[in-house]
Design an enzyme around this catalytic site. Structure first.
Site, PDB file in Angstrom:
ATOM      1  N   SER A 159      69.258  17.912  88.281  1.00  0.00           N
ATOM      2  CA  SER A 159      69.925  18.411  87.084  1.00  0.00           C
ATOM      3  C   SER A 159      69.385  20.660  87.438  1.00  0.00           C
ATOM      4  O   SER A 159      69.546  21.852  87.785  1.00  0.00           O
ATOM      5  CB  SER A 159      69.865  18.825  86.133  1.00  0.00           C
ATOM      6  OG  SER A 159      68.548  18.556  85.618  1.00  0.00           O
ATOM      7  N   ASP A 163      62.641  22.996  77.947  1.00  0.00           N
ATOM      8  CA  ASP A 163      62.226  21.610  77.849  1.00  0.00           C
ATOM      9  C   ASP A 163      61.058  20.876  78.259  1.00  0.00           C
ATOM     10  O   ASP A 163      60.929  19.911  78.263  1.00  0.00           O
ATOM     11  CB  ASP A 163      63.427  20.792  77.353  1.00  0.00           C
ATOM     12  CG  ASP A 163      64.153  21.209  78.998  1.00  0.00           C
ATOM     13  OD1 ASP A 163      63.257  21.567  79.908  1.00  0.00           O
ATOM     14  OD2 ASP A 163      65.110  20.620  79.367  1.00  0.00           O
ATOM     15  N   HIS A 201      63.953  21.611  82.743  1.00  0.00           N
ATOM     16  CA  HIS A 201      64.398  22.811  83.606  1.00  0.00           C
ATOM     17  C   HIS A 201      63.848  23.409  83.352  1.00  0.00           C
ATOM     18  O   HIS A 201      62.951  24.337  82.443  1.00  0.00           O
ATOM     19  CB  HIS A 201      65.535  22.213  82.680  1.00  0.00           C
ATOM     20  CG  HIS A 201      66.877  20.700  82.609  1.00  0.00           C
ATOM     21  ND1 HIS A 201      66.746  20.686  81.505  1.00  0.00           N
ATOM     22  CD2 HIS A 201      67.412  20.447  83.636  1.00  0.00           C
ATOM     23  CE1 HIS A 201      66.973  19.139  82.019  1.00  0.00           C
ATOM     24  NE2 HIS A 201      67.290  19.923  83.125  1.00  0.00           N
TER      25      HIS A 201
END
Lengths: 262, 262
Positions: free
Chosen positions: A64, A241, A244
């Site tokens: 991601s 977080d 990310h």
């Protein structure tokens, strides 16, 4: 077994690698590593230590952090902002393309959220080898631990390292002379990242570094960079977080990537 | 007269400068410019062409683009993220501080939203000279036109250039040997920026460049950079309203600033 567990072929491959490792022994793997180190990596015959050449085709791969919301519809278009997402890959690409507007560089992104190293392997033919990049940059590892910690995956750090080594070998074999970039997995100590991650996470970082060294890949020290960055601003500033990156974190990463590989 | 109009002292100063310019004539101003060009700018006696030295005190000055939401409470703390805001100044500072952690660099930001060049002059003593920076970077000009276009201000491009020249002269006088950076005002053609801005805006950019050249300042070509960037992604990607950069725009700006001045 759950949807995030390795599939059969991946498990079979791991079993094979484990057997091979036992058969070869540490010395055997070391010998393999040495062989890879001396293998010509760049078009000029010497080991590539970073830098772009005209008409380079650059592929960013990972999870991601690399994906960063990229458009799947536009994925086939080189140098397209939506196709490159909103993370470090796009910012690095933008800088490269601004600096070298006439060099015919083509940059693609095939990062997919949630991926672990075995999932890169599962789609490596179509999402790497078939694209015929001559520079492949990989950032993978945080999910290999994260999904293990939250019970969604049972792969260990050894599985990660063996899978990663196999992926890089396959890349070198399938793309002779390819320039390889192995990015250090990183976390910031905030958000989802708590004490349970350590010291395990350090093992994944060390494994990525070993793989980079063994195969003569350029290593991008993201963790070291963020360890310094948290002296300037809180971890949340760089990655809300802990995993990310914010735009600020992505900007630093792009800069570090370019310093190491660009 | 409205709240954004120049105050009396600024008008007086402008009248004085206009008179001086008439008295000196073009040749006279040219002579002044030549003198400034050959004046030693760096500590080494030669003109400074970019680069940091240990213990440099760096001051970013300008309008909202520099301000970028910085904390007034923390403004006195060097190298503090909140004090530096969330724009190019912070990203440039972060990169500098990561690259040179042991050089004792101190970075401040005193940009204020809405400022035009005469408003910098009004607060220059406390917000520049008193801080004793040895590198001053200024980005000013977009409001000088924007507020004129929307009827809040009546200063012309000539006023801008004369005020800017006076500000730089005063800086050189008050801070002998100071390293000067003049950043090119820029706009993206979207949001609040329509055809009415042109060709007038080009005049402000040209004026900033003349001032930079006359005083041997490093010039940071932001407009040129964004003109290339819009070939990669739409103007809104870099600055939603055409004036205030997104994080992506700020990242490019920081990089350009560092290439030119860092």
């Amino acid at each position: 077994m759950n949807p995030h567990s390795p599939n059969r072929s991946a498990l079979d491959r791991r079993a094979f690698l484990k057997t091979s490792a036992v058969l070869l022994g540490t010395a055997g793997l070391g010998g393999l590593s040495q062989g890879c180190k001396t293998r010509p990596a760049g078009a000029g015959g010497g080991a590539w230590r970073g830098g772009m050449s005209p008409n380079d085709v650059v592929l960013f791969q990972g999870d991601s952090i690399t994906d960063a919301g990229r458009s799947r519809d536009k994925a086939g278009e080189a140098n397209h902002q939506a196709a490159l997402g909103s993370g470090y890959a796009w910012l690095a690409a933008a800088a490269l393309l601004l600096d070298r507007p006439n060099d015919g560089l083509k940059v693609y992104n095939r990062g997919i959220s949630g991926n672990k190293v075995y999932q890169l392997a599962e789609r490596w033919q179509q999402d790497c080898l078939d694209l015929k990049p001559n520079l492949v940059s990989i950032l993978i590892g945080v999910n290999d631990l994260w999904h293990r910690l939250n019970g969604k995956y049972d792969g260990t750090v050894d599985v990660y390292e063996k899978d990663y080594r196999a992926l890089i070998e396959r890349t070198r074999r399938g793309l002779p002379g390819v320039k390889l970039v192995v990015c250090e997995p990183f976390v910031l100590r905030c958000g989802a990242v708590n004490e349970k991650w350590f010291p395990a996470f350090d093992g994944y970082r060390a494994a990525a570094r070993r793989v980079a060294d063994e195969f003569g890949a350029v290593f991008v020290p993201f963790q070291g960079m963020f360890d310094e960055a948290v002296k300037l601003a809180p971890p949340q500033h760089w990655a809300g977080d802990g995993v990310h990156p914010t735009a600020f974190g992505a900007a630093l990463m792009a800069r570090q990537w370019l310093k190491s590989a660009g």
